[in-house]
Design a protein around this motif. Sequence first.
Motif, PDB file in Angstrom:
ATOM      1  N   THR A 100       0.840  -1.184   0.000  1.00  0.00           N
ATOM      2  CA  THR A 100       0.000   0.000   0.000  1.00  0.00           C
ATOM      3  C   THR A 100       0.883   1.245   0.000  1.00  0.00           C
ATOM      4  O   THR A 100       1.938   1.260   0.616  1.00  0.00           O
ATOM      5  CB  THR A 100      -0.937   0.027   1.227  1.00  0.00           C
ATOM      6  N   GLU A 101       0.457   2.255  -0.719  1.00  0.00           N
ATOM      7  CA  GLU A 101       1.198   3.518  -0.759  1.00  0.00           C
ATOM      8  C   GLU A 101       0.610   4.533   0.213  1.00  0.00           C
ATOM      9  O   GLU A 101       1.072   5.655   0.328  1.00  0.00           O
ATOM     10  CB  GLU A 101       1.161   4.096  -2.183  1.00  0.00           C
ATOM     11  N   SER A 102      -0.445   4.146   0.901  1.00  0.00           N
ATOM     12  CA  SER A 102      -1.144   5.096   1.770  1.00  0.00           C
ATOM     13  C   SER A 102      -0.324   5.403   3.014  1.00  0.00           C
ATOM     14  O   SER A 102       0.187   4.518   3.669  1.00  0.00           O
ATOM     15  CB  SER A 102      -2.502   4.517   2.181  1.00  0.00           C
ATOM     16  N   ASP A 103      -0.206   6.674   3.311  1.00  0.00           N
ATOM     17  CA  ASP A 103       0.413   7.106   4.561  1.00  0.00           C
ATOM     18  C   ASP A 103      -0.624   7.708   5.504  1.00  0.00           C
ATOM     19  O   ASP A 103      -0.292   8.317   6.509  1.00  0.00           O
ATOM     20  CB  ASP A 103       1.511   8.146   4.293  1.00  0.00           C
ATOM     21  N   ALA A 104      -1.901   7.526   5.148  1.00  0.00           N
ATOM     22  CA  ALA A 104      -2.959   8.064   5.998  1.00  0.00           C
ATOM     23  C   ALA A 104      -2.948   7.378   7.353  1.00  0.00           C
ATOM     24  O   ALA A 104      -2.598   6.207   7.467  1.00  0.00           O
ATOM     25  CB  ALA A 104      -4.317   7.867   5.321  1.00  0.00           C
ATOM     26  N   LEU A 105      -3.337   8.115   8.374  1.00  0.00           N
ATOM     27  CA  LEU A 105      -3.334   7.535   9.713  1.00  0.00           C
ATOM     28  C   LEU A 105      -4.338   6.392   9.787  1.00  0.00           C
ATOM     29  O   LEU A 105      -5.502   6.548   9.435  1.00  0.00           O
ATOM     30  CB  LEU A 105      -3.676   8.603  10.754  1.00  0.00           C
ATOM     31  N   LEU A 106      -3.880   5.227  10.240  1.00  0.00           N
ATOM     32  CA  LEU A 106      -4.775   4.095  10.460  1.00  0.00           C
ATOM     33  C   LEU A 106      -5.620   4.353  11.694  1.00  0.00           C
ATOM     34  O   LEU A 106      -6.832   4.239  11.685  1.00  0.00           O
ATOM     35  CB  LEU A 106      -3.949   2.820  10.662  1.00  0.00           C
ATOM     36  N   SER A 107      -4.982   4.688  12.796  1.00  0.00           N
ATOM     37  CA  SER A 107      -5.654   5.018  14.055  1.00  0.00           C
ATOM     38  C   SER A 107      -4.738   5.924  14.840  1.00  0.00           C
ATOM     39  O   SER A 107      -3.585   5.579  15.063  1.00  0.00           O
ATOM     40  CB  SER A 107      -5.924   3.764  14.885  1.00  0.00           C
ATOM     41  N   PRO A 108      -5.212   7.059  15.285  1.00  0.00           N
ATOM     42  CA  PRO A 108      -4.335   7.929  16.061  1.00  0.00           C
ATOM     43  C   PRO A 108      -4.054   7.411  17.468  1.00  0.00           C
ATOM     44  O   PRO A 108      -3.072   7.798  18.082  1.00  0.00           O
ATOM     45  CB  PRO A 108      -5.099   9.258  16.099  1.00  0.00           C
ATOM     46  N   THR A 109      -4.914   6.528  18.003  1.00  0.00           N
ATOM     47  CA  THR A 109      -4.685   6.016  19.356  1.00  0.00           C
ATOM     48  C   THR A 109      -4.777   4.496  19.376  1.00  0.00           C
ATOM     49  O   THR A 109      -5.357   3.872  18.473  1.00  0.00           O
ATOM     50  CB  THR A 109      -5.711   6.572  20.356  1.00  0.00           C
ATOM     51  N   LYS A 110      -4.203   3.896  20.439  1.00  0.00           N
ATOM     52  CA  LYS A 110      -4.264   2.444  20.590  1.00  0.00           C
ATOM     53  C   LYS A 110      -5.709   1.976  20.758  1.00  0.00           C
ATOM     54  O   LYS A 110      -6.098   0.932  20.240  1.00  0.00           O
ATOM     55  CB  LYS A 110      -3.434   2.029  21.812  1.00  0.00           C
ATOM     56  N   GLY A 111      -6.528   2.735  21.454  1.00  0.00           N
ATOM     57  CA  GLY A 111      -7.924   2.356  21.640  1.00  0.00           C
ATOM     58  C   GLY A 111      -8.691   2.321  20.339  1.00  0.00           C
ATOM     59  O   GLY A 111      -9.520   1.431  20.116  1.00  0.00           O
ATOM     60  N   GLU A 112      -8.430   3.252  19.440  1.00  0.00           N
ATOM     61  CA  GLU A 112      -9.116   3.255  18.147  1.00  0.00           C
ATOM     62  C   GLU A 112      -8.617   2.120  17.253  1.00  0.00           C
ATOM     63  O   GLU A 112      -9.366   1.590  16.434  1.00  0.00           O
ATOM     64  CB  GLU A 112      -8.934   4.619  17.486  1.00  0.00           C
ATOM     65  N   LEU A 113      -7.354   1.750  17.431  1.00  0.00           N
ATOM     66  CA  LEU A 113      -6.845   0.582  16.718  1.00  0.00           C
ATOM     67  C   LEU A 113      -7.615  -0.662  17.141  1.00  0.00           C
ATOM     68  O   LEU A 113      -8.015  -1.476  16.297  1.00  0.00           O
ATOM     69  CB  LEU A 113      -5.354   0.390  17.006  1.00  0.00           C
ATOM     70  N   GLU A 114      -7.855  -0.821  18.440  1.00  0.00           N
ATOM     71  CA  GLU A 114      -8.602  -1.976  18.930  1.00  0.00           C
ATOM     72  C   GLU A 114     -10.024  -1.993  18.369  1.00  0.00           C
ATOM     73  O   GLU A 114     -10.544  -3.045  17.994  1.00  0.00           O
ATOM     74  CB  GLU A 114      -8.645  -1.960  20.464  1.00  0.00           C
ATOM     75  N   LYS A 115     -10.643  -0.825  18.262  1.00  0.00           N
ATOM     76  CA  LYS A 115     -11.993  -0.758  17.692  1.00  0.00           C
ATOM     77  C   LYS A 115     -11.997  -1.217  16.231  1.00  0.00           C
ATOM     78  O   LYS A 115     -12.946  -1.821  15.759  1.00  0.00           O
ATOM     79  CB  LYS A 115     -12.538   0.667  17.798  1.00  0.00           C
ATOM     80  N   GLU A 116     -10.931  -0.890  15.516  1.00  0.00           N
ATOM     81  CA  GLU A 116     -10.840  -1.304  14.119  1.00  0.00           C
ATOM     82  C   GLU A 116     -10.602  -2.807  13.994  1.00  0.00           C
ATOM     83  O   GLU A 116     -11.061  -3.459  13.057  1.00  0.00           O
ATOM     84  CB  GLU A 116      -9.720  -0.540  13.418  1.00  0.00           C
ATOM     85  N   LEU A 117      -9.884  -3.372  14.959  1.00  0.00           N
ATOM     86  CA  LEU A 117      -9.552  -4.788  14.913  1.00  0.00           C
ATOM     87  C   LEU A 117     -10.733  -5.682  15.286  1.00  0.00           C
ATOM     88  O   LEU A 117     -10.845  -6.812  14.797  1.00  0.00           O
ATOM     89  CB  LEU A 117      -8.384  -5.090  15.853  1.00  0.00           C
ATOM     90  N   ALA A 118     -11.623  -5.209  16.152  1.00  0.00           N
ATOM     91  CA  ALA A 118     -12.701  -6.048  16.667  1.00  0.00           C
ATOM     92  C   ALA A 118     -13.572  -6.648  15.558  1.00  0.00           C
ATOM     93  O   ALA A 118     -13.775  -7.867  15.521  1.00  0.00           O
ATOM     94  CB  ALA A 118     -13.550  -5.255  17.666  1.00  0.00           C
ATOM     95  N   PRO A 119     -14.103  -5.874  14.608  1.00  0.00           N
ATOM     96  CA  PRO A 119     -14.907  -6.480  13.541  1.00  0.00           C
ATOM     97  C   PRO A 119     -14.077  -7.349  12.597  1.00  0.00           C
ATOM     98  O   PRO A 119     -14.591  -8.300  12.016  1.00  0.00           O
ATOM     99  CB  PRO A 119     -15.508  -5.279  12.804  1.00  0.00           C
ATOM    100  N   LEU A 120     -12.791  -7.026  12.432  1.00  0.00           N
ATOM    101  CA  LEU A 120     -11.942  -7.840  11.576  1.00  0.00           C
ATOM    102  C   LEU A 120     -11.734  -9.222  12.177  1.00  0.00           C
ATOM    103  O   LEU A 120     -11.675 -10.236  11.461  1.00  0.00           O
ATOM    104  CB  LEU A 120     -10.597  -7.155  11.350  1.00  0.00           C
ATOM    105  N   ALA A 121     -11.615  -9.296  13.507  1.00  0.00           N
ATOM    106  CA  ALA A 121     -11.460 -10.592  14.165  1.00  0.00           C
ATOM    107  C   ALA A 121     -12.688 -11.457  13.929  1.00  0.00           C
ATOM    108  O   ALA A 121     -12.585 -12.667  13.688  1.00  0.00           O
ATOM    109  CB  ALA A 121     -11.216 -10.399  15.659  1.00  0.00           C
ATOM    110  N   THR A 122     -13.868 -10.841  13.974  1.00  0.00           N
ATOM    111  CA  THR A 122     -15.109 -11.583  13.707  1.00  0.00           C
ATOM    112  C   THR A 122     -15.146 -12.055  12.265  1.00  0.00           C
ATOM    113  O   THR A 122     -15.529 -13.193  11.976  1.00  0.00           O
ATOM    114  CB  THR A 122     -16.327 -10.687  13.993  1.00  0.00           C
ATOM    115  N   LYS A 123     -14.706 -11.216  11.337  1.00  0.00           N
ATOM    116  CA  LYS A 123     -14.693 -11.586   9.921  1.00  0.00           C
ATOM    117  C   LYS A 123     -13.778 -12.769   9.669  1.00  0.00           C
ATOM    118  O   LYS A 123     -14.135 -13.720   8.965  1.00  0.00           O
ATOM    119  CB  LYS A 123     -14.250 -10.401   9.068  1.00  0.00           C
ATOM    120  N   VAL A 124     -12.582 -12.749  10.246  1.00  0.00           N
ATOM    121  CA  VAL A 124     -11.630 -13.842  10.051  1.00  0.00           C
ATOM    122  C   VAL A 124     -12.212 -15.141  10.591  1.00  0.00           C
ATOM    123  O   VAL A 124     -12.097 -16.201   9.979  1.00  0.00           O
ATOM    124  CB  VAL A 124     -10.288 -13.516  10.740  1.00  0.00           C
ATOM    125  N   LYS A 125     -12.861 -15.067  11.746  1.00  0.00           N
ATOM    126  CA  LYS A 125     -13.439 -16.258  12.375  1.00  0.00           C
ATOM    127  C   LYS A 125     -14.518 -16.876  11.506  1.00  0.00           C
ATOM    128  O   LYS A 125     -14.651 -18.093  11.432  1.00  0.00           O
ATOM    129  CB  LYS A 125     -13.997 -15.885  13.749  1.00  0.00           C
TER     130      LYS A 125
END
Length: 308
Positions: A134-159
Amino acid sequence: MSNNSPNALNYLETHKRLSQRIAIAQLRGENLRSDEEITQFLINERILSEEEAKFFNFVTTLETDPNNKSKVLDLRDFTFNIFGVSNQHLADLLSLGNLAPNDKIPFPLIRFLNRIIDFIRSDSNQPPWSLVETESDALLSPTKGELEKELAPLATKVKENGSPFKVLQPSKKLSQLIAQSWLPDGDSYVKDLFTEGDSDKVKSFLKDRGLLSELDAQYATIKIDPSQRPLEPNSTGVVYVGELTVEKDSKGEFTIYNITIPYPEEPAELKSNPQILEEWVNSPDGEQPYTPVGISPVQISRWIPLTC
């Protein structure tokens, strides 16, 4: 989905989902500290069925540090052995575990985190282990808590994105086909096919019989092994054993995997005692593959081909 038959070997799709789930766990800083925790993790995440979990010991496949006396499965190390990332990235990502929910993620990590998230989002029928460029340098998540929020639905999708690992049933079906071809009135086509040992023809046959999924066939090489294990006098050990191995390139990145199928000439003992093979050929799907759970492998009939 790559799994095109209830009896198809389901290796690549499941291993990719395991890799995706471990990437999520790495970003969360999760660890598993016992054989039981690891097994339950695999079952809960639909990586491993309970039947497979009872039959196989998967811990040795996942352990990454033989010197770690606490038997911690380091999810970070396993993930990055697959991805082949730099030591600097590994050190940076280890620091994520020290961040509080409101702490900002260091900017140098953002682009690499984007690549990991893109990999986690990728479908199971896309290339198995490669990180997505990816060439994107956009912020994925500015905080660790927002990163966790992004990961939660992805974990369900993988499962929910595929079937559990499957090797017992396809391995048994293949073994029964081999045994049937050795019977006096058995399948002469199968016998000729495996005796000739043409890898492409065998692969097509396995796909047609629903024993090898399209995705696995795309990356697998097939080898027919005409030899048999030498046995000590009065040994009860098995004679015919196949294997499944993964090849990596000089950078440690996945390239292809190999399926070795045993197919020697049937010995005289089998020719004079076809009931040994008939009992195995007629073994129904519901019965345990090869031997009851908890029984030593040496008690498997020495004439049953263990195909993977």
